[in-house]
Design a protein around this motif. Structure first.
Motif, PDB file in Angstrom:
ATOM      1  N   GLY A 132       0.802  -1.211   0.000  1.00 32.43           N
ATOM      2  CA  GLY A 132       0.000   0.000   0.000  1.00 32.43           C
ATOM      3  C   GLY A 132       0.839   1.267   0.000  1.00 32.43           C
ATOM      4  N   LEU A 133       1.949   1.261  -0.718  1.00 31.06           N
ATOM      5  CA  LEU A 133       2.859   2.404  -0.779  1.00 31.06           C
ATOM      6  C   LEU A 133       2.743   3.105  -2.127  1.00 31.06           C
ATOM      7  N   THR A 134       3.099   4.382  -2.158  1.00 36.80           N
ATOM      8  CA  THR A 134       2.917   5.140  -3.400  1.00 36.80           C
ATOM      9  C   THR A 134       4.168   5.843  -3.894  1.00 36.80           C
ATOM     10  N   GLU A 135       5.147   6.095  -3.031  1.00 37.69           N
ATOM     11  CA  GLU A 135       6.305   6.878  -3.438  1.00 37.69           C
ATOM     12  C   GLU A 135       7.611   6.206  -3.032  1.00 37.69           C
ATOM     13  N   PHE A 136       8.634   6.431  -3.849  1.00 34.86           N
ATOM     14  CA  PHE A 136       9.950   5.839  -3.639  1.00 34.86           C
ATOM     15  C   PHE A 136      11.001   6.898  -3.935  1.00 34.86           C
ATOM     16  N   ALA A 137      11.994   7.006  -3.055  1.00 35.97           N
ATOM     17  CA  ALA A 137      13.061   7.984  -3.243  1.00 35.97           C
ATOM     18  C   ALA A 137      14.407   7.323  -3.030  1.00 35.97           C
ATOM     19  N   ALA A 138      15.394   7.734  -3.823  1.00 37.24           N
ATOM     20  CA  ALA A 138      16.778   7.295  -3.654  1.00 37.24           C
ATOM     21  C   ALA A 138      17.641   8.519  -3.392  1.00 37.24           C
ATOM     22  N   LEU A 139      18.414   8.484  -2.321  1.00 39.12           N
ATOM     23  CA  LEU A 139      19.302   9.578  -1.945  1.00 39.12           C
ATOM     24  C   LEU A 139      20.738   9.080  -2.096  1.00 39.12           C
TER      25      LEU A 139
END
Length: 288
Positions: A132-139
């Motif tokens: 149930g997740l919507t966003e993904f970020a890579a730092l």
């Protein structure tokens, strides 16, 4: 302005001032951890919570074969979900543009435009659906070569403005302090993170040293010599030169060794070989 984040299974709103204070405190702990003052895993967890993430992964990727190795992981629902965070999704999501990223850069899946004609790996979308997740970020902490270190963050909702602003504000400091971290920190943390996952899974030797006198992995004589040289800090090419064989022969041995030791790549194997080595010895190897 407020930002929502999950803690102990419940949503609660916090004021922007409190949010900023939490990030500052998490950053202070992160910097302290990089110089051995506290646990990197604990600092990483607090950083992920401060950003409002649902799950987070600290990853090292070998840029010659793009195989990721988990350094640390934090998942808010690891004990209550059948789909905990176990895999890196960055390369499958962002593709070739992430091969040589700028240290300190921020990558958001929702704003990424694939201009290389590649088809994104569906693994991320499938996992997000299950959770149930919507966003993904890579730092990105380091851009390589030979390795890329980055943080992956997963969110239930689109990343709000204050969090995106926090990313931009802290990433230069995070990349700079990561570059000056304590020698051996990555190897020790990855070893600590792997230990609970290996215990009791019944897939290869989980106790004692791979190079122990009982030879628990049932290595051949040639495989044992390869592992011994790797444990002494040799590269694959260095092992081949030491044993006077081709590099392809060593890689053939490695495939067999991976199967026997329940490892999937060279980094994991070296971590396993170093499992019984004193911390002081780790600083003499290329495991910073």
């Amino acid at each position: 302005m407020t930002s929502n984040f999950v803690q102990n299974g419940e949503f609660r709103a916090i004021a922007a001032g409190s949010f900023e204070t939490g990030i500052i405190e998490a950053m202070a702990e992160w910097c302290d951890a990089l110089h051995g003052g506290t646990s990197l895993e604990d600092a990483f967890a607090h950083l992920a919570i401060g950003f409002g993430a649902e799950a987070a992964l600290l990853v090292r990727t070998n840029m010659t074969d793009f195989r990721p190795t988990r350094i640390a992981v934090w998942d808010r629902r690891s004990a209550s979900t059948s789909s905990p965070l176990t895999s890196s999704f960055a390369d499958g999501c962002f593709g070739r543009p992430l091969a040589r990223p700028r240290p300190g850069s921020i990558w958001l899946a929702s704003t990424h435009e694939d201009d290389a004609g590649e088809t994104p790996d569906p693994a991320l979308a499938n996992w997000q659906d299950r959770r149930g997740l919507t966003e993904f970020a890579a730092l990105v902490l380091t851009g390589g070569p030979p390795v890329r270190d980055h943080i992956e963050l997963h969110f239930t909702n689109p990343v709000p403005g204050p969090v995106q602003a926090a990313f931009a504000a802290v990433m230069p400091t995070m990349a700079r302090t990561w570059a000056s971290r304590q020698v051996g920190l990555v190897a020790r943390t990855a070893l600590s993170n792997r230990a609970p996952r290996d215990t009791g899974q019944g897939k290869g030797p989980v106790g004692g040293s791979v190079l122990g006198i009982t030879n628990p992995a049932r290595l051949s004589r040639a495989e044992f010599r390869v592992c011994l040289l790797l444990s002494r800090g040799r590269s694959v090419l260095g092992v081949a030169e030491e044993l006077a064989v081709s590099e392809s022969t060593i890689r053939s041995h490695l495939r067999s060794i991976y199967a026997k030791t329940n490892t999937s790549n060279l980094a994991e194997l070296v971590f396993r070989l170093l499992a019984t080595t004193q911390d002081d010895d780790l600083s003499d190897r290329n495991c910073a």
